[in-house]
Design a protein around this motif. Structure first.
Motif, PDB file in Angstrom:
ATOM      1  N   SER A   8       0.822  -1.210   0.000  1.00  0.00           N
ATOM      2  CA  SER A   8       0.000   0.000   0.000  1.00  0.00           C
ATOM      3  C   SER A   8       0.858   1.263   0.000  1.00  0.00           C
ATOM      4  O   SER A   8       0.388   2.336  -0.373  1.00  0.00           O
ATOM      5  CB  SER A   8      -0.930   0.007   1.214  1.00  0.00           C
ATOM      6  OG  SER A   8      -0.187   0.079   2.423  1.00  0.00           O
ATOM      7  N   ARG A   9       2.089   1.141   0.433  1.00  0.00           N
ATOM      8  CA  ARG A   9       3.015   2.277   0.433  1.00  0.00           C
ATOM      9  C   ARG A   9       4.153   2.058  -0.560  1.00  0.00           C
ATOM     10  O   ARG A   9       5.277   2.496  -0.355  1.00  0.00           O
ATOM     11  CB  ARG A   9       3.577   2.493   1.846  1.00  0.00           C
ATOM     12  CG  ARG A   9       2.521   2.977   2.830  1.00  0.00           C
ATOM     13  CD  ARG A   9       2.949   2.768   4.263  1.00  0.00           C
ATOM     14  NE  ARG A   9       2.007   3.320   5.204  1.00  0.00           N
ATOM     15  CZ  ARG A   9       0.860   2.735   5.533  1.00  0.00           C
ATOM     16  NH1 ARG A   9       0.512   1.590   4.961  1.00  0.00           N
ATOM     17  NH2 ARG A   9       0.029   3.302   6.411  1.00  0.00           N
TER      18      ARG A   9
ATOM     19  N   ILE B  30       5.960   5.157  -1.964  1.00  0.00           N
ATOM     20  CA  ILE B  30       6.882   5.792  -1.014  1.00  0.00           C
ATOM     21  C   ILE B  30       8.214   5.043  -0.996  1.00  0.00           C
ATOM     22  O   ILE B  30       9.294   5.649  -1.032  1.00  0.00           O
ATOM     23  CB  ILE B  30       6.266   5.831   0.399  1.00  0.00           C
ATOM     24  CG1 ILE B  30       4.991   6.680   0.400  1.00  0.00           C
ATOM     25  CG2 ILE B  30       7.267   6.370   1.412  1.00  0.00           C
ATOM     26  CD1 ILE B  30       4.266   6.693   1.722  1.00  0.00           C
TER      27      ILE B  30
ATOM     28  N   ILE C 192       8.658   2.273   7.673  1.00  0.00           N
ATOM     29  CA  ILE C 192       7.220   2.011   7.573  1.00  0.00           C
ATOM     30  C   ILE C 192       6.804   0.885   8.506  1.00  0.00           C
ATOM     31  O   ILE C 192       5.777   0.976   9.207  1.00  0.00           O
ATOM     32  CB  ILE C 192       6.846   1.681   6.117  1.00  0.00           C
ATOM     33  CG1 ILE C 192       6.979   2.928   5.243  1.00  0.00           C
ATOM     34  CG2 ILE C 192       5.434   1.120   6.027  1.00  0.00           C
ATOM     35  CD1 ILE C 192       6.814   2.664   3.763  1.00  0.00           C
TER      36      ILE C 192
END
Length: 244
Positions: free
Chosen positions: A24-25, A28, A198
């Protein structure tokens, strides 16, 4: 996901949820990798001084007489190549090279870091490699080490001669730093660092965010959910009432 259960005090990690968090990241993480790769590319390509390698090789054989080379000579020469390597790296040789080439700004330890001696398996050939930011100086140092080391080996080991297999070359292309390796290493480091940050933030976050979290953390069933009305929604409703 870090799941704390009060009855067992166990900590469980849901790998599928961790993968979901990372995916989902993804942008990034990818962005961090690209930025780190570009930084390392700039450092290796424009900041770090290029390094050049000059290589010379010698052949050493301890002969039992002036005309004949026996199998015993070959075995003895192979066993002694490591001794020759130690003599080449000795303080006597390195400091004499520094004196002959007038390398006043360089000490014994500094030059030692730039010199590597390799002895290929089952051979009597000794390879001497010198690294330096100046290609011409790298060649001079390599040739000087070969000459000084040859004399030193003859005196210490009491052998007849040290033959030159290859004189030191003038390096035309840099041997380092490798821009490709630096860029890849920077990219992997950026991805790893971003992923680690994260995951740490995710694992340390123990707030309840959904009804599923209530069941997992507290072991309770959710009877009802109260919607949260934001200020924007309230303002919109007031405007609609005024229009009516």
């Amino acid at each position: 996901m870090e799941n704390r259960r009060e009855n067992t005090n166990e900590i469980e990690i849901d790998l599928l949820e961790i993968i979901h968090i990372l995916l989902s990241r993804f942008w990034i993480i990818l962005g961090a990798g690209v930025i780190a790769a570009l930084i390392c590319f700039g450092i290796s390509g424009y900041i770090l001084a290029p390094v050049y390698e000059s290589n010379t090789k010698i052949y050493i054989l301890n002969k039992t007489d002036n005309t004949t080379v026996t199998y015993t000579d070959v075995q003895m020469g192979t066993q002694l190549t490591k001794d020759y390597a130690e003599l080449i790296n000795s303080r006597y040789v390195i400091e004499k090279v520094i004196g002959q080439l007038s390398l006043e700004d360089m000490e014994y330890k500094d030059l030692m870091k730039k010199v590597s001696v390799n002895t290929p398996v089952d051979t009597r050939i000794v390879s001497i490699t010198v690294e330096h930011t100046d290609p011409a100086l790298a060649q001079k140092i390599a040739n000087c080490i070969r000459e000084v080391a040859g004399e030193h080996i003859q005196n210490v080991m009491d052998i007849e001669a040290v033959n030159v297999v290859e004189a030191a070359n003038m390096p035309m292309e840099k041997s380092g730093p490798s821009i490709v390796k630096w860029t890849l290493a920077g990219g992997f480091a950026g991805v790893f660092f971003a992923s680690a940050v994260i995951l740490i933030i995710f694992l340390l976050d123990d707030t309840i965010k959904s009804s599923e979290d209530v069941e997992k953390y507290l072991g309770l069933s959710t009877l009802a959910m109260i919607p949260v009305i934001s200020e924007d929604n309230t303002a919109r409703k007031k405007k609609l009432k005024r229009k009516k």
